[in-house]
Scaffold this active site. Structure first.
Site, PDB file in Angstrom:
ATOM      1  N   GLY A 290      -1.324 -14.877  -6.439  1.00 21.92           N
ATOM      2  CA  GLY A 290      -1.069 -13.793  -5.551  1.00 21.92           C
ATOM      3  C   GLY A 290      -1.864 -13.416  -4.217  1.00 21.92           C
TER       4      GLY A 290
ATOM      5  CE  LYS B  91      -7.175  -5.067   6.869  1.00 24.06           C
ATOM      6  NZ  LYS B  91      -6.919  -4.902   5.163  1.00 24.06           N
TER       7      LYS B  91
ATOM      8  CB  VAL C 281     -13.917  -0.922   5.776  1.00 19.41           C
ATOM      9  CG1 VAL C 281     -15.622  -2.510   5.386  1.00 19.41           C
ATOM     10  CG2 VAL C 281     -13.960  -1.334   7.431  1.00 19.41           C
TER      11      VAL C 281
ATOM     12  CG  ASP D  50      -9.161  -9.169   6.349  1.00 19.40           C
ATOM     13  OD1 ASP D  50      -8.601  -8.621   6.499  1.00 19.40           O
ATOM     14  OD2 ASP D  50      -9.821  -9.277   5.684  1.00 19.40           O
TER      15      ASP D  50
ATOM     16  CB  VAL E  57      -1.182   0.083   1.433  1.00 17.38           C
ATOM     17  CG1 VAL E  57      -1.973   0.981   0.971  1.00 17.38           C
ATOM     18  CG2 VAL E  57      -1.469  -1.138   1.230  1.00 17.38           C
TER      19      VAL E  57
ATOM     20  CE  LYS F 263     -10.698  -5.860   5.006  1.00 15.64           C
ATOM     21  NZ  LYS F 263     -10.925  -6.466   3.790  1.00 15.64           N
TER      22      LYS F 263
ATOM     23  N   GLY G 204     -11.038  -1.982   1.010  1.00 17.06           N
ATOM     24  CA  GLY G 204     -10.326  -0.617   0.595  1.00 17.06           C
ATOM     25  C   GLY G 204     -10.243  -0.078  -0.724  1.00 17.06           C
TER      26      GLY G 204
ATOM     27  CD  GLU H 113      -0.907 -11.949   3.341  1.00 14.79           C
ATOM     28  OE1 GLU H 113       0.026 -12.429   3.563  1.00 14.79           O
ATOM     29  OE2 GLU H 113      -0.850 -11.488   2.926  1.00 14.79           O
TER      30      GLU H 113
ATOM     31  CD  GLU I  63     -13.292   4.855   2.526  1.00 13.79           C
ATOM     32  OE1 GLU I  63     -14.436   6.467   2.960  1.00 13.79           O
ATOM     33  OE2 GLU I  63     -13.828   4.104   2.767  1.00 13.79           O
TER      34      GLU I  63
END
Ligand SMILES: NC(=O)c1ccc[n+]([C@@H]2O[C@H](COP(=O)([O-])OP(=O)(O)OC[C@H]3O[C@@H](n4cnc5c(N)ncnc54)[C@H](OP(=O)(O)O)[C@@H]3O)[C@@H](O)[C@H]2O)c1
Length: 430
Positions: free
Chosen positions: A187, A105, A132, A201, A14, A205, A134, A190, A129
């Protein structure tokens, strides 16, 4: 032209996306906002790591503390991830009155109380922003565009890895293990996929969305979580036969109390969410004023996530430029809001059993369910050979999970019922 200086903490997926697009679209941002954003420094762990985005060596540092404390820095963008150094860094930045932008998150869901308290104490602002879905601007939608609404429900496909795996199983007929391997090769998952496939995950969110949509902090511990490891091609096949698709959904429902949960669900194949495939995210919201609204887009990846992070950087820049006062993020929990435990949640169910094909089996199962006042709405039993184990699929009417769970314990004690049962919730999303 006003200059706003940014410290970027983290130059991974990111961080590199944010740096690249801040540079590439610098003129556009200047024209739209009247602000020139300058990256003051970038904190990383390993100065020698090869990066796909080129950056002047002089910007990189291993000393995030000095970067965050630097009085010339106005905005700190936290992209370390995790709840260790990231937490310390955000608290240090807020203490200094900097604006903080984060995509983290896990940190917000698990340490939100501490972080939001610090924003109030130091009158500093936090923007999240990208935490959650992306690139999908759902946080701004809930906090701004839909502010007048009471939310009856929010349903979201919030984890791209799980949605990729389930789409692959649904369209390719492959096993969970093969779909996971395929996701890892592409990809999309993970090397250690537990965080995604066990629903954690998505639950982070859900905790954030439940907090924003209800105006008080939803403790992460109150989010019920089930992942997708146990879904089999057989379940997908039977779901299709019954007119459903299996998706991992984040669900927030206000119905005689608030429930927040993440689990696999059978949803009608005709519903728009059933068509959301691959790594895409989608969120359906029902507000008492707006009615239904849907948000769809890429939930992860360098570019989509950078789009959300830069939206926050822009808002933070404007807030600083025009000295906008801090808006309250959350309020006090309204006294009448009860957070339901999963045992209290009512839903329909899909139950797959393995039973020995002999007379009276179905009647025995129905009688256990009837003792809990639970009704069967339909049954599928493929032809079997008498005396051999065959799958038996029951679609079950609305029941509280506590009753369903107890009835299932009774069913599993019946001599004709074998192996592990599969119990999934069914939502018609109406
Ligand atoms: N990836 C996505 O698509 C996505 C989408 C939405 C939200 N997010 C969130 O965005 C955040 C960042 O994710 P990412 O995928 O970009 O992670 P990542 O690729 O693992 O990058 C993390 C970066 O932070 C640096 N870092 C971590 N701990 C550090 C420390 N203690 N000191 C200095 N540098 C440190 C690493 O430095 P080195 O490079 O030197 O190791 C690396 O550059 C996470 O909170 C994640 O949940 C990610």
């Amino acid at each position: 032209m006003q200059e706003i200086r940014i410290a970027v903490a983290g130059f991974g997926t990111v961080g590199q996306g944010v740096y690249k697009h801040l540079l590439q679209n610098r003129a556009l941002l200047q024209q739209r906002l009247g602000i020139r954003f300058a990256v003051h420094g970038i904190a990383v762990r390993n100065l020698r790591r090869k990066r796909s985005v080129k950056v002047p060596r002089s910007l990189l540092t291993q000393d995030w503390k000095s970067l965050v404390e630097d009085p010339r820095v106005n905005i700190v963008v936290e992209l370390f991830g995790g709840c260790g150094e990231a937490r310390k860094l955000i608290l240090a930045a807020l203490r200094k009155g900097k604006s903080v932008v984060t995509a983290n998150k896990a940190l917000l869901a698990e340490h939100g109380e501490e972080i939001f308290e610090a924003t109030a104490r130091y009158r500093a602002k936090i923007y999240f922003e990208a935490s959650v879905a992306g690139g999908v601007p759902i946080i701004k939608a809930l906090r701004e565009g839909l502010i007048v609404n009471r939310f009856q429900h929010i349903y979201g496909i919030l984890n791209g890895t799980c949605n990729y795996i389930l789409s692959k199983m649904s369209h390719g007929g492959v096993s969970f293990e093969d779909a996971l391997k395929d996701a890892q090769k592409g990809g999309y998952a993970e090397a250690n996929p537990a965080f995604d496939i066990d629903g954690i995950d998505a639950a982070h969110k859900v905790a954030i969305l439940a907090s924003l949509s209800n105006g008080f902090l939803m403790p992460f511990s109150k989010v019920y979580i089930e992942g997708i490891r146990s879904i089999t091609p057989l379940d997908i096949q039977f779901a299709h036969q019954l007119g459903y698709e299996i998706k991992l959904l984040g669900i927030i429902r206000n119905e005689n109390g608030l429930s927040a949960r993440v689990h696999p669900v059978l949803i009608p194949r005709s519903h728009i969410l059933a068509a959301v495939d691959g790594v895409y995210n989608a969120i359906v919201v029902r507000g008492d004023v707006v009615g239904d609204a849907m948000f769809y887009g890429r939930g992860a990846g360098a570019d989509a996530t950078a789009s959300a992070v830069i939206a926050d950087i822009s808002e933070a820049g404007l807030d600083r430029l025009y000295s906008t006062e801090m808006r309250p993020l959350l309020g006090a929990k309204p006294a009448q809001t009860k957070i339901k435990s999963i045992d209290e949640v009512v839903s329909r169910y899909y139950l797959r059993l393995s039973v020995v094909d002999r007379p009276g089996v179905l009647a025995a199962i129905a009688s256990v369910l009837a003792r809990k006042k639970i009704g069967i709405s339909s049954v599928i039993q493929p032809e079997g050979h008498e005396g051999k184990a065959v799958p038996l699929i029951l679609m079950i009417h609305d029941a509280k999970y506590r009753d369903m769970r107890r009835a299932l314990q009774g069913i599993m004690r019946l001599p004709s019922v074998r192996g592990r049962p599969m119990l999934l919730r069914v939502e018609d999303l109406s």
